[in-house]
Enzyme design. Structure first.
Site, PDB file in Angstrom:
ATOM      1  N   ASN A 267      -1.827 -56.843  67.835  1.00 59.77           N
ATOM      2  CA  ASN A 267      -3.106 -57.559  67.852  1.00 59.77           C
ATOM      3  C   ASN A 267      -3.222 -58.423  69.105  1.00 59.77           C
ATOM      4  O   ASN A 267      -2.291 -59.134  69.474  1.00 59.77           O
ATOM      5  CB  ASN A 267      -3.229 -58.459  66.626  1.00 59.77           C
ATOM      6  CG  ASN A 267      -2.768 -57.781  65.361  1.00 59.77           C
ATOM      7  OD1 ASN A 267      -3.335 -56.806  64.923  1.00 59.77           O
ATOM      8  ND2 ASN A 267      -1.693 -58.304  64.786  1.00 59.77           N
ATOM      9  N   GLU A 300       5.390 -54.293  71.790  1.00 62.27           N
ATOM     10  CA  GLU A 300       4.134 -54.905  71.368  1.00 62.27           C
ATOM     11  C   GLU A 300       3.497 -55.706  72.504  1.00 62.27           C
ATOM     12  O   GLU A 300       2.276 -55.713  72.656  1.00 62.27           O
ATOM     13  CB  GLU A 300       4.359 -55.787  70.138  1.00 62.27           C
ATOM     14  CG  GLU A 300       5.009 -55.081  68.959  1.00 62.27           C
ATOM     15  CD  GLU A 300       4.328 -53.790  68.552  1.00 62.27           C
ATOM     16  OE1 GLU A 300       3.104 -53.648  68.756  1.00 62.27           O
ATOM     17  OE2 GLU A 300       5.028 -52.898  68.032  1.00 62.27           O
TER      18      GLU A 300
END
Length: 912
Positions: A267, A300
């Site tokens: 995210n 990530e």
């Protein structure tokens, strides 16, 4: 989504959205039982597509209000869609209010609670479980998010981007407002609210900008976040140095949660991690855990550009972000390893993972291309093919254009597509356009078959030496087996890195016939490009018959048949400058012997030449301990099974067990020498040098305990138990415990009980305790019986994905001898657990269902029993799409008619 709601979604049916959402203002009043979500969106029509109604996705929501430009509007709901027929032609504001129930969300998709805090997981289609939206990756908007909650229970309120406002409200509540300046798709939205603490670090990047890095965890876990923070800092530094990609937000946040379906989620600016991929201390985490955390933190973070700034047009392009980012995190890990030997170990481990997970996938019911053509449930395509094989495709780009050329291609990719949702073709074109005249640009259309063709290519290589002419002719031939839905395969573009060795190990020059210039006369490694079904390459000025070292560094994801015998493999094992092929030679020597025993049905007896070769590896004064540990491990039973057309899992296990026992016995003195010589006496560090020594020590100890247990000698089991008790780090402790458990030593039960008592408050360590028992070497059905008993343990639960994976997946996925039982009890157990998990968490159930992908390759009686278990699952009327798609595809491999009626998915086009 249950029976009757499935749709077959095809890449060929992609249509751009009828509407764009440009800005989103979200306001959450957080409550575990009923969270109120108010959404205010600015929409505009997409002039490039025909007009139509506005269709918004929504699941498990209670709709309260719909307004357009402040006025009520009529709407209808069909299935999981909110449809508004009459919307303005001009831009308009859409307001929606709804509620959701986070504490009831056991699927862990959308907004849910864990340990008294709120978390989200929106990839791939979780945002529609939060509010109604155009939940597709090509709809990118700028988000402003306001969170309101009880301040005492949820003092930390986080969302994407930059914090722009905080305030204290009435009734003990407070708010935090976040703004993300970068347009993003809904799958990258995130919020976190809870009683958390943070490790913070301020950094200044090469560009001279200051940033705040934060790692949030629950109370009590803060001391386990130092490694994650260091990994994050290293990732920021590396990406800016290697690819000129800077951190682009004022702050970057990482949050840990124990209930999470994946490893982590990228995210924008607010990465959410499974605690298993975030928390580490020497007392609770192994060397492998430290390495995994570094890799996943990097992965990530790297998504910030490869996935977030440039994202996927549709979910068929998933490897655009995942394959590319896996490649980037693998390159990062190799650079962090620093030494050539440590880099080679990283590469070997990556290839082992590819072969263990992706090669079987290519050969099974769920075989699909790196860019799939269709799916029923996108969650089922977060696979090794998309990730690991996708990474190998990206690696081949770099091989074909060179490291500098690849960097140029990456720069052009971002120059063209920053802020866009694009396709794998767009990436391929950027790399090719940045390198005109390269081996890639001249073969681009053919190279892109790696995206469209499923299956693992078979590469056959044969050499012919002409002593009189001093030429060596290497003939390469490629074929790709048929896969479900793809019978005809076209030739792939396969880069073959190679060298030629004389029998004494000397590297020979590599000049091809017809070449002029001096380069080929001196270079000893080069890359051939195979782009036809069959090609021959003639090397000149070869003074003696060579041993070819092919596919160096595993330059392409293929199965190689080079026809080399033991003598040639021993040359490679002893002399090859390419560490990967040196390791590969050790594996092939073992594999040939094990397969010979399995195919003939004869007991395996290891010959003296092989044992002496392994002794030479173990005693070699220059080889790195980490490399030795890898070279001396026998091939995995699942990988051995992949080499067989018909698989008897018990026969494979018997051959492997015989090889292990003989290696342990014949090299007993050598294992003892290695154990004593490679002890680490310095303070703990997970660096490559120390972790390599510990790996070799633990392998040696396992062999010594195994041999002692078989011979009735209690000395080494006693030493292992003492090492287990005295260990100052988890790697040593688990190594000793594993040695006792896998040898079924008398002290094993006592050690397991002591381990549980010592770490009963550490959830991640107890996961290791369950996993070790689920993977324990099977003898006389004891492991299977233990797993069945552990299902009743008070610490076991199906609701936590980590715990379910630790025991059930360890047995079914990683312990074939314990799982594939002649009495079919393993398959009955599998079906029971798939159905139980499907009622709780379909994503986890779908992962477990994949165990049966290759059931048709099993020998009888396993094959019929496996089919019966799959049919039993398929007959359940209310299966999730996750499980239904997998078991239907598994049954479709069987030429016999199904014993049960299984509803086929409705084949309708969709824009989602």
């Amino acid at each position: 989504m249950r029976e009757g709601t499935a749709t077959l979604i095809r890449r060929a049916d992609y249509v751009a959205p009828i509407f764009w959402i440009r800005t989103v203002d979200l306001c959450f009043d957080l409550d575990p039982a009923k969270t109120l979500v108010a959404s205010k969106m600015r929409l505009e029509r997409n002039a490039a597509v025909p007009h139509g109604p506005l269709r918004l996705h929504g699941e498990e929501l209670n709709l309260l209000r719909v307004l357009i430009d402040g006025e009520s509007v009529s709407f209808r709901q069909e299935g999981h869609e909110l449809i508004i027929d009459n919307v303005p032609d001009a831009d308009f504001t859409l307001e929606i209010r709804n509620t959701c129930a986070p504490e009831k969300n056991t699927a862990l998709s959308g907004l849910y609670t864990s340990g008294g805090s709120f978390f989200t997981q929106c990839e791939a289609e979780g945002f529609r479980r939060i509010t109604y939206f155009l939940d597709r990756p090509d709809v990118m908007a700028v988000y402003t998010v306001t969170l309101r909650a009880d301040k005492a229970r949820y003092p930390v309120l986080l969302s994407n981007g930059n914090l722009v406002e905080t305030a204290t409200l009435d009734n003990g509540r407070h708010l935090a407002k976040w703004h993300d300046p970068f347009p993003k798709p809904s799958y990258l939205f995130a919020l976190v609210a809870g009683d958390l603490v943070a490790r913070e670090q301020r950094i200044r990047t090469r560009g001279g900008k200051d940033h705040l890095l934060q790692v949030y965890v629950r109370q009590g876990d803060l001391e386990k976040t130092e490694h994650a923070m260091n990994s994050l800092i290293a990732s920021v530094v590396w990406d800016e140095a290697r690819f000129k990609l800077p951190l682009d937000l004022e702050r970057f946040m990482v949050v840990g949660v124990s209930d999470f379906n994946m490893g982590a989620m990228e995210n924008k600016g607010l990465n959410i991690f499974n605690t298993s991929a975030l928390l580490a201390s020497p007392a609770t985490a192994t060397d492998a855990d430290f390495h995994r955390i570094e890799s996943i933190v990097a992965h990530e973070y790297f998504h910030n550009w490869t996935g977030n700034r440039v994202t996927c047009r549709d979910w068929f392009q998933l490897s655009l972000k995942e394959g590319l980012t896996v490649f980037r995190d693998q390159e990062f890990s190799q650079d962090m390893a620093a030494t050539p030997s440590a880099r080679a170990v990283c590469r070997i481990e990556d290839v082992r993972a590819l072969r263990a997970r992706q090669f079987p996938e290519d050969a099974g019911a769920m075989a699909h291309s790196v860019r799939p053509d269709e799916y029923v449930e996108i969650n089922n395509f977060y696979t090794a093919t998309v990730y690991e094989k996708g990474s190998e495709v990206v690696r081949m780009y770099q091989t074909l254009v060179g490291r500098d050329g690849f960097a140029k291609g990456m720069a052009l990719y971002f120059e063209r597509h920053d802020g866009q949702a694009v396709t794998c073709d767009d990436f391929a074109q950027a790399i090719a356009d940045a390198n005109p005249g390269s081996a890639l640009s001249t073969r681009l259309d053919a190279f892109k078959r790696w995206y469209s063709q499923a299956g693992t290519p078979r590469l056959r290589a044969r050499g012919a030496y002409d002593a009189a002419a001093q030429t060596f002719t290497l003939t390469l031939k490629q074929t790709t087996p048929a896969t479900p839905g793809q019978d005809r395969k076209l030739p792939q573009v396969i880069p073959v890195a190679l060298g030629l060795l004389a029998r004494d190990g000397q590297a020979l020059p590599l000049m091809l016939q017809g070449e002029d210039g001096a380069a080929g006369a001196t270079e000893t490694e080069r890359v051939l490009v195979l782009d036809q079904a069959e090609q021959s390459f003639v090397f000149v000025n070869v003074p003696s018959e060579p041993v070819p070292s092919l596919l160096r560094g595993f330059s392409a994801p293929v199965v190689l048949d080079d026809g080399l015998g033991d003598a040639e493999l021993l040359v490679l094992l002893t002399h090859d400058s390419d560490a990967f092929n040196r390791w590969e030679a050790s594996q092939r020597l073992a594999l040939n012997r094990i397969l010979g025993a399995v195919r003939t049905g004869q007991p395996l007896v290891l010959d003296a030449a092989y044992l002496e070769a392994m002794r030479a590896v173990l005693r070699h004064p220059e080889l790195d301990p980490a490399f030795k540990a890898l070279a001396l491990q026998l091939p995995d039973e699942a990988y051995i099974a992949e080499q067989l057309d018909v698989v008897d899992p018990q026969a494979v296990h018997a051959a492997v067990e015989a090889a292990q026992t003989q290696l342990a016995s014949a090299l007993q003195a050598d294992w003892a020498w290695a154990y004593d010589t490679h002890q680490v006496t310095a303070g703990y560090s997970p660096d490559p040098v120390q972790s390599g020594k510990r790996a070799l020590v633990n392998l040696s100890l396992a062999m010594l305990v195994l041999n002692a247990t078989r011979s009735g000698d209690g000395v080494w089991p006693g030493r292992a138990y003492q090492r287990f008790k005295d260990a100052t780090n988890m790697t040593d402790r688990m190594g000793a415990l594993s040695a006792l458990v896998n040898a079924q030593a008398e002290l094993a039960d006592s050690a397991l009980a002591r381990f549980h008592a010592q770490f009963k408050g550490e959830a991640l360590v107890i996961d290791k305790w369950f996993a070790l028992q689920g993977r324990a070497a099977e003898r006389d059905g004891k492991t299977f019986a233990r797993v069945k008993q552990l299902m009743k343990h008070p610490d076991f639960t199906l609701k936590n994905p980590n715990r379910a994976r630790s025991l059930i997946f360890s047995l079914a996925m990683f312990n074939p001898a314990a799982f594939h039982r002649a009495d079919a009890a393993g398959y009955v157990f599998w079906a029971d657990q798939v159905l139980a998990l499907d009622a709780i968490n379909p994503q986890v159930a779908g992962r477990l269902a994949r165990v049966m992908d290759r059931w048709t390759a099993l020998a009888e009686p396993y094959r019929s029993a496996a089919r019966e278990a799959i049919a039993r699952v398929a007959a359940k009327p209310d299966l999730s799409n996750d499980v239904r798609e997998i078991v239907q595809r598994a049954l479709a491999l069987d030429p016999r008619p199904a014993a049960v009626e299984v509803a086929a998915p409705t084949e309708v086009a969709t824009q989602s």
